[in-house]
Design an enzyme around this catalytic site. Structure first.
Site, PDB file in Angstrom:
ATOM      1  N   HIS A 266       1.088  -1.410  -0.174  1.00  0.00           N
ATOM      2  CA  HIS A 266      -0.293  -0.288  -0.428  1.00  0.00           C
ATOM      3  C   HIS A 266       1.183   1.279  -0.393  1.00  0.00           C
ATOM      4  O   HIS A 266       0.566   2.608   0.417  1.00  0.00           O
ATOM      5  CB  HIS A 266      -0.931  -0.304   1.347  1.00  0.00           C
ATOM      6  CG  HIS A 266      -2.280  -0.743   1.170  1.00  0.00           C
ATOM      7  ND1 HIS A 266      -3.259  -1.131   1.870  1.00  0.00           N
ATOM      8  CD2 HIS A 266      -2.517  -1.586   0.238  1.00  0.00           C
ATOM      9  CE1 HIS A 266      -4.429  -1.708   1.313  1.00  0.00           C
ATOM     10  NE2 HIS A 266      -3.531  -2.167   0.444  1.00  0.00           N
ATOM     11  N   HIS A 290      -0.315  -6.837   7.420  1.00  0.00           N
ATOM     12  CA  HIS A 290      -0.552  -6.911   6.044  1.00  0.00           C
ATOM     13  C   HIS A 290       0.189  -7.267   5.026  1.00  0.00           C
ATOM     14  O   HIS A 290       0.559  -6.805   4.367  1.00  0.00           O
ATOM     15  CB  HIS A 290      -1.535  -6.678   5.349  1.00  0.00           C
ATOM     16  CG  HIS A 290      -2.840  -6.377   5.714  1.00  0.00           C
ATOM     17  ND1 HIS A 290      -4.190  -6.036   5.088  1.00  0.00           N
ATOM     18  CD2 HIS A 290      -3.917  -7.541   6.762  1.00  0.00           C
ATOM     19  CE1 HIS A 290      -5.669  -6.782   5.778  1.00  0.00           C
ATOM     20  NE2 HIS A 290      -5.158  -7.364   7.090  1.00  0.00           N
ATOM     21  N   ASP A 298      -0.660  -4.112  -8.993  1.00  0.00           N
ATOM     22  CA  ASP A 298      -0.905  -4.307  -8.064  1.00  0.00           C
ATOM     23  C   ASP A 298      -0.128  -4.732  -6.367  1.00  0.00           C
ATOM     24  O   ASP A 298       0.683  -5.041  -6.762  1.00  0.00           O
ATOM     25  CB  ASP A 298      -1.185  -5.990  -8.008  1.00  0.00           C
ATOM     26  CG  ASP A 298      -2.115  -6.987  -7.639  1.00  0.00           C
ATOM     27  OD1 ASP A 298      -3.374  -6.743  -7.467  1.00  0.00           O
ATOM     28  OD2 ASP A 298      -1.884  -8.037  -7.112  1.00  0.00           O
ATOM     29  N   ASP A 300      -1.436  -7.142  -4.646  1.00  0.00           N
ATOM     30  CA  ASP A 300      -1.537  -8.312  -3.586  1.00  0.00           C
ATOM     31  C   ASP A 300      -1.082  -9.541  -4.727  1.00  0.00           C
ATOM     32  O   ASP A 300      -1.891 -10.671  -4.290  1.00  0.00           O
ATOM     33  CB  ASP A 300      -3.283  -8.394  -3.778  1.00  0.00           C
ATOM     34  CG  ASP A 300      -3.951  -6.854  -2.723  1.00  0.00           C
ATOM     35  OD1 ASP A 300      -3.525  -6.726  -1.635  1.00  0.00           O
ATOM     36  OD2 ASP A 300      -4.265  -6.298  -3.299  1.00  0.00           O
TER      37      ASP A 300
END
Ligand code: RNT
Ligand code: ZN
Length: 423
Positions: A266, A290, A298, A300
């Protein structure tokens, strides 16, 4: 023992001696590793689908790509897949659940009306496996989030709905934590933001702070529930402005004594979470990670043993932060076997932690204090060639889990017998 296991144990005995020459106590490192729980995110198992079956698109800037067959369609299937993944991880871990995975017995229960009973199936499952659970309100994949706005929405009625969802989820978190005897970390992430630069950046942030204050107004026992807030730099469709940015939540967490959730995907590509841990832990008691992997747009991708993952684990060990940092995984990949994705990500996290625990940190610290930066760099590079693999394999074997690549055969068998039978 098989020949491979006998050889593996011989390699381990030599590795242990090798590490001892560097002043590292391998058995002590393994005992510490055994106490570390990784929170496994339910949403890798079904592409963040959940069980509301509304046909609503994911939205919120979340995108899962790929069509690998065999995704879980029911809570039973998802639990079965999670059990398979957990059986391939050494140690005891946790489950991280989203509110959209409620089991409502076919009845429609709105998100602002969710109750602990809608998660009884998950709680009983966790009890039977003696694992802890974490929780998340779901601020996406819903008609009232279709425009990408939730807690900071200009419409007070929509805001109210999402505040009530947040309040309901904290009570569910507390019920989970109480039932399992382990604090549930309830993490708030919202997608709110805009594609183009807004005229007014201020008012949505004021609305978000007020909405969060309303959600957190009820005092809950931190032994049962602890709140975390997660910021983000940008998302698909919120490229120019995200209400809940890093600075917003850093300030919020500090002023309200909440956990800050740092998601490794992020931030700006050259900005790293590993450097933020010791900064924020100067001021906060606890944080949530996380663990994810950003690749271009992206945030993730499946976690791998990257330099940054190693750096994160090193920070946790070197800073003596293991008791103050909750580790959760956050990625979703539908282009490979989903159970394998969990196992790859979680085993990589555990490997990074083991590598960090096997570091002769005190010796390196001494060199640094003496100003011998030459030796510090030289040793850091030589440490990379220590026989880590033999220790990892022994750890897996001694905890009844397949070492090395052996876990993959079990996932392939599961794919053949279970996943490929799903329509
Ligand atoms: C999204 C956040 C958030 C989600 C999950 C599904 O950018 O990372 O944590 O991935 O809540
Ligand atoms: Zn996240």
């Amino acid at each position: 023992m098989t020949a491979a296991a006998t050889n593996g144990e011989k390699a381990f005995a030599l590795a242990k001696e090798h590490y001892a020459e560097w002043g590292v106590d391998v058995e002590a490192a393994l005992r510490r590793l055994e106490n570390l729980a990784i929170s496994l995110h339910c949403w890798q198992g079904d592409d963040v689908g959940g069980f509301e079956n509304t046909g609503q698109e994911l939205g919120g800037g979340l995108a899962v790509t790929g069509h690998y067959p065999g995704k879980a369609r029911t809570p039973e299937e998802l639990r079965s897949d999670l059990e398979k993944a957990l059986s391939l991880l050494p140690g005891s871990h946790r489950l991280n659940l989203h509110a959209s995975y409620a089991e409502t017995g076919g009845r429609k229960v709105e998100r602002d009306a969710l109750l602990p009973e809608h998660f009884r199936g998950w709680i009983e499952w966790a009890q039977s496996r003696r694992i802890g659970m974490d929780f998340n309100p779901t601020y996406f994949a819903h008609p009232l989030a279709a425009d990408g706005w939730t807690l900071a929405h200009p419409d007070p009625g929509i805001r109210r709905f999402w505040i009530d969802h947040g309040m309901a989820c904290r009570r569910i978190g507390a019920a989970i934590g109480k039932a399992l005897g382990s604090p549930c970390i309830t993490n708030v992430w919202i997608p709110d933001g805009s594609k183009e630069a807004p005229i007014d950046r201020k008012t949505p942030r004021r609305r978000l702070a007020e909405a969060l204050d309303a959600i957190f107004a009820e005092t809950l026992d931190p032994k049962s529930n602890r709140d975390a807030v997660e910021g983000k730099l940008f998302g698909i469709g919120s490229e120019s402005y995200v209400v809940g940015s890093h600075e917003f939540y850093l300030g919020y967490a500090l002023s309200r004594r909440k956990l800050l959730c740092l998601d490794a995907g992020h931030y700006h590509p050259t900005e790293v979470v590993s450097d933020k841990i010791s900064a924020v832990l100067q001021h906060l008691d606890e944080i949530l990670l996380h663990v994810s992997r950003g690749v271009r747009w992206d945030s993730d991708h499946v976690v791998i043993l990257s330099d940054e993952l190693e750096a994160i684990a090193q920070e946790l060990v070197r800073g003596d932060y293991l008791g103050r940092v909750h580790i959760g995984l956050d990625f979703f990949d539908a282009s490979i076997n989903r159970v394998a994705a969990w196992v790859i990500g979680a085993r990589s996290m555990l490997k990074a932690l083991l590598l960090a625990l096997l570091e002769p940190t005190e010796a390196l610290r001494r060199l640094e204090a003496e100003g011998d930066n030459t030796a510090r760099l030289a040793l850091l590079e030589e440490i990379k060639a220590l026989p880590f693999g033999a220790v990892w394999d022994h750890y897996c074997r001694s905890r009844g889990v397949p070492p090395g690549r052996d876990w993959l055969a079990e996932v392939k068998t599961y794919e053949r017998d279970v996943l490929s039978q799903r329509g």
